[in-house]
Design a protein around this motif. Sequence first.
Motif, short mmCIF file in Angstrom:
data_model
loop_
_atom_site.label_atom_id
_atom_site.label_comp_id
_atom_site.label_asym_id
_atom_site.label_seq_id
_atom_site.Cartn_x
_atom_site.Cartn_y
_atom_site.Cartn_z
N GLY A 1 -18.36 -61.70 -26.02
CA GLY A 1 -18.61 -60.79 -24.92
C GLY A 1 -17.89 -59.47 -25.06
N TRP A 2 -18.30 -58.54 -24.21
CA TRP A 2 -17.66 -57.24 -24.07
C TRP A 2 -17.21 -57.07 -22.63
CZ3 TRP A 2 -16.51 -53.60 -27.79
CH2 TRP A 2 -17.07 -53.81 -29.05
N TYR A 3 -16.03 -56.46 -22.46
CA TYR A 3 -15.39 -56.31 -21.17
C TYR A 3 -14.84 -54.90 -21.03
CZ TYR A 3 -15.49 -61.40 -21.27
OH TYR A 3 -15.90 -62.71 -21.36
N ARG A 4 -14.69 -54.45 -19.79
CA ARG A 4 -14.09 -53.14 -19.54
C ARG A 4 -13.30 -53.18 -18.24
NH1 ARG A 4 -19.70 -49.77 -18.18
NH2 ARG A 4 -20.03 -50.70 -16.10
N PRO A 5 -12.21 -52.41 -18.16
CA PRO A 5 -11.46 -52.33 -16.90
C PRO A 5 -12.27 -51.64 -15.82
CG PRO A 5 -10.14 -51.54 -18.75
CD PRO A 5 -11.57 -51.64 -19.23
N VAL A 6 -12.09 -52.11 -14.59
CA VAL A 6 -12.73 -51.52 -13.42
C VAL A 6 -11.67 -51.34 -12.35
CG1 VAL A 6 -15.03 -52.40 -13.92
CG2 VAL A 6 -13.43 -53.78 -12.58
N TYR B 1 -13.40 -50.36 -23.99
CA TYR B 1 -14.24 -51.55 -24.09
C TYR B 1 -13.58 -52.56 -25.03
CZ TYR B 1 -18.07 -49.43 -21.56
OH TYR B 1 -18.85 -48.88 -20.58
N TYR B 2 -13.48 -53.80 -24.56
CA TYR B 2 -12.85 -54.88 -25.30
C TYR B 2 -13.86 -55.94 -25.67
CZ TYR B 2 -8.40 -52.98 -23.65
OH TYR B 2 -7.32 -52.17 -23.39
N CYS B 3 -13.76 -56.41 -26.89
CA CYS B 3 -14.54 -57.53 -27.38
C CYS B 3 -13.71 -58.80 -27.27
CB CYS B 3 -14.95 -57.30 -28.83
SG CYS B 3 -15.80 -58.67 -29.62
N ALA B 4 -14.33 -59.90 -26.84
CA ALA B 4 -13.63 -61.16 -26.72
C ALA B 4 -14.49 -62.31 -27.21
CB ALA B 4 -13.22 -61.42 -25.27
N ALA B 5 -13.84 -63.29 -27.79
CA ALA B 5 -14.45 -64.58 -28.08
C ALA B 5 -14.11 -65.53 -26.95
CB ALA B 5 -13.94 -65.12 -29.41
N GLY B 6 -15.06 -66.38 -26.60
CA GLY B 6 -14.87 -67.26 -25.47
C GLY B 6 -14.98 -66.50 -24.17
N TYR C 1 -7.18 -62.21 -15.89
CA TYR C 1 -6.57 -61.40 -16.93
C TYR C 1 -7.02 -59.95 -16.81
CZ TYR C 1 -5.02 -65.46 -19.69
OH TYR C 1 -4.40 -66.60 -20.13
N ALA C 2 -6.09 -59.02 -16.99
CA ALA C 2 -6.48 -57.65 -17.26
C ALA C 2 -7.12 -57.58 -18.63
CB ALA C 2 -5.26 -56.73 -17.20
N CYS C 3 -8.04 -56.65 -18.81
CA CYS C 3 -8.67 -56.49 -20.11
C CYS C 3 -7.61 -56.24 -21.17
CB CYS C 3 -9.65 -55.32 -20.09
SG CYS C 3 -11.14 -55.58 -19.13
N GLY C 4 -7.71 -56.99 -22.25
CA GLY C 4 -6.79 -56.81 -23.36
C GLY C 4 -5.44 -57.48 -23.21
N TRP D 1 -9.23 -61.51 -27.89
CA TRP D 1 -9.88 -60.21 -27.84
C TRP D 1 -9.04 -59.20 -28.58
CZ3 TRP D 1 -10.40 -59.77 -21.81
CH2 TRP D 1 -9.13 -59.84 -21.21
N GLY D 2 -9.67 -58.06 -28.85
CA GLY D 2 -9.04 -57.06 -29.67
C GLY D 2 -8.32 -55.99 -28.87
N GLN D 3 -8.10 -54.86 -29.52
CA GLN D 3 -7.33 -53.78 -28.92
C GLN D 3 -8.17 -52.79 -28.14
OE1 GLN D 3 -3.85 -53.67 -28.96
NE2 GLN D 3 -4.27 -55.75 -29.71
N GLY D 4 -9.48 -52.89 -28.23
CA GLY D 4 -10.37 -52.04 -27.48
C GLY D 4 -10.76 -50.77 -28.22
N THR D 5 -11.85 -50.18 -27.77
CA THR D 5 -12.31 -48.90 -28.28
C THR D 5 -12.72 -48.02 -27.11
OG1 THR D 5 -13.83 -47.84 -29.87
CG2 THR D 5 -14.71 -49.71 -28.63
N GLN D 6 -12.30 -46.76 -27.14
CA GLN D 6 -12.48 -45.86 -26.01
C GLN D 6 -13.90 -45.28 -26.01
OE1 GLN D 6 -10.18 -44.70 -23.42
NE2 GLN D 6 -12.19 -43.99 -22.65
#
Length: 124
Positions: free
Chosen positions: A35-40, A93-98, A104-107, A114-119
């Motif tokens: 999945g992909w996630y982002r802070p809101v 934007y953060y990518c995550a497995a599972g 959790y806050a993103c990241g 999940w990874g470190q994110g990309t702006q």
Amino acid sequence: ELQIVESGGGSVQAGGSLRLSCTTSGFTFETADMGWYRPVPGNKCELVSTISPDGDAHYADSVKGRFTLTRDNAENTTYLQMNSLYPEDTAVYYCAAGRPHPSYACGDPAYKFWGQGTQVTVSS
């Protein structure tokens, strides 16, 4: 070693497009939900899109019809094609497995998949 690396972010004008990539190693990618996630606002993390091992994708209402999530199991990679971007899409934007728990806050490094994110920045 587990690795999840996002790339493809950048700056575009409203209405433009970007394609994000999530390249992974160190786990059984072909059986993992991705999945992909982002802070809101509210210090929360929004699930933008998920894709099952067999390729069924689901999207948040806010991006439905504009974003497309695909996966390439041979390359252990997902791609998030983002079209018709809005300024409101601006986020890391953060990518995550599972499926990280929504508390959790993103990241958050407490979740290891999940990874470190990309702006992504969308200007009006």
